[in-house]
Write an enzyme that holds these catalytic residues in place. Structure first.
Site: not given
Length: 441
Positions: A223-225, A281, A256, A206, A107, A110-111
């Site tokens: 992706v989650g940091n 990252h 980038r 998860q 939700a 990004i998604s």
């Protein structure tokens, strides 16, 4: 395959209610609903209908509805309950076999960009039907319903199924791709070590769910940091899935870096190749200008300004996210979704000869002397089969080795911070400095 012909011999769905929108909730041990299932029909609601019909090659018929056991797992959202069965179609050359794609944080912003790219065929191709399994939270479930409604209204022919749930064991069932975007952002006063623990618990859970119910060859992109260490936690909790299948997203950093080199050289960014982001990252990441090329030439032969490369270029890449937040007032969403698409396509499309791409991957067996048992961004090549191999033909100088040592030390320290989540004992947190990217603050 488009629905081009109707056949009146197919039976109509059984109707159980006249309401336009309904919800079916299932619970395990909690009182709040864990899985929502809503059905839309043009006039009436079909509560427990599964649609199927026999389809011969080059022939399409309208679906016939069969009553579904109410105790069975709800496996569709809205109009996706009314699509015809793909099993017969999969035997034809018109469609590839349907693949299951799970997305956490579904939700979020990004998604919101990514899901429509997936559903349109932009990622896996114009002949690849997909099922989207969307994971939200109790707080975001209504927003997730809105996302599913927008997917309905977009009429994507390749999108055959949508499931929304707050239960990772339901969302990850038979998942062949898991895109783990959801994570708690860092709020004011939250220490970096505390965030590692908070988000680490999410990714440990998860990982266990993936281990239990996902495809044994599932590809997982975190992706989650902080994504490197979250990926490590996830893979440690999913021993049934090869550790090599887990990736931490560093593709946005690579993109980038390519942009900055292209701007400096006065060329379009498609002239920049062989760009590697090494390490974490975070602001210790190492954009590698030593091995990168511009129009086939080493960067240092095109940009003859070593001071700019070592200082301004590196800092611009490391802090690009923070500058964007200052200008835009929010962290990257659209460009992050593009980089996720790039990361997936790099694994399912053969890498151009002589080039490579960056991904945070498990270090065991790496040829660079990087410490083992961490997730570290390195240069990869793929044959387009979802797998990858590390690139051997890279060079190092003293400057690059020094930078690699710093980002490696940071990841080793993060690993000690989450030892209680990886099954390696008691956590000992002694981080060398607060280098978390501004977008995570």
């Amino acid at each position: 395959m488009a629905l081009t012909q109707l056949n009146s011999t197919c039976s109509k769905p059984q109707l159980h209610s006249s309401s336009q929108l309904s919800f079916l909730s299932r619970t395990r041990t909690r009182t709040l609903p864990r899985h929502y299932h809503s059905t839309f029909a043009p006039l009436h609601r079909t509560q427990h209908a599964r649609i199927s019909c026999s389809v011969a090659p080059n022939q399409v018929q309208v679906p016939a509805a069969q009553t579904q056991d109410p105790k069975g797992k709800p496996d569709c959202y809205g109009v996706f309950c009314l699509t015809y069965d793909l099993k017969a179609e999969e035997e034809t050359k018109s469609w590839k076999k349907l693949i299951n794609i799970a997305v956490s944080g579904a939700a979020g912003m990004i998604s919101n960009h990514l899901l429509f790219k997936l559903a349109s065929g932009e990622v896996f191709g114009p002949d690849q039907p997909i099922a989207l399994k969307l994971l939200g939270s109790e707080r975001s479930i209504q927003a997730l319903e809105g996302v599913a409604m927008e997917l309905e209204d977009s009429l994507f022919p390749l999108l055959r199924e949508v499931v929304i749930s707050i239960d990772p064991y339901e969302v990850f069932q038979d998942a062949e791709w898991a895109l783990l975007i959801g994570a708690k952002p860092r709020g004011p006063g939250v220490e970096r070590a505390a965030l590692l623990d908070i988000n680490g618990q999410i990714f440990a859970e998860q990982g266990k769910a993936l281990n239990a119910v996902a495809s044994r060859n599932a590809k997982v992109i975190v992706v989650g940091n902080p994504c490197n260490t979250n990926a490590l936690i996830c893979l440690k909790n999913a021993p049934n899935i090869p550790a090599k299948n887990f990736h931490a997203l560093t593709r946005l950093d690579e993109n980038r870096a390519k942009c900055q080199l292209a701007l400096k050289a006065g060329v379009f960014y498609d002239k920049v190749s062989n760009m590697t982001i090494w390490g974490n990252h975070s602001t210790t990441q190492v954009p590698d200008f030593l091995n990168a090329r511009i129009d086939g030439l080493p960067v240092k032969e095109v940009i003859k300004d070593n001071k700019w490369l070592e200082e301004e270029f590196t800092e611009k890449v490391q802090k690009r996210g923070g500058v964007l937040i200052q200008k835009w007032g929010r962290s990257s969403a659209a460009s992050t979704s593009v980089s996720i698409v790039d990361a997936i396509r790099s694994l399912i499309t053969p890498t151009p000869e002589g080039d490579w791409f960056s991904s945070g991957v498990y270090t065991n067996g790496n040829p660079y002397g990087i410490a083992e048992d961490i997730v570290f961004s390195m240069p990869c090549r793929s044959k387009g089969d979802g797998d990858y191999e590390l690139v051997n033909d890279v060079i190092f100088d003293d400057y690059l080795r020094q930078k690699l040592a710093k980002t490696e030390a940071e990841l080793l320290a993060e690993k000690k911070c989450v030892a209680h989540l990886t099954g390696e004992g008691i956590a000992v947190c002694d981080l060398p400095g607060d280098t978390m990217l501004p977008g995570e603050m």
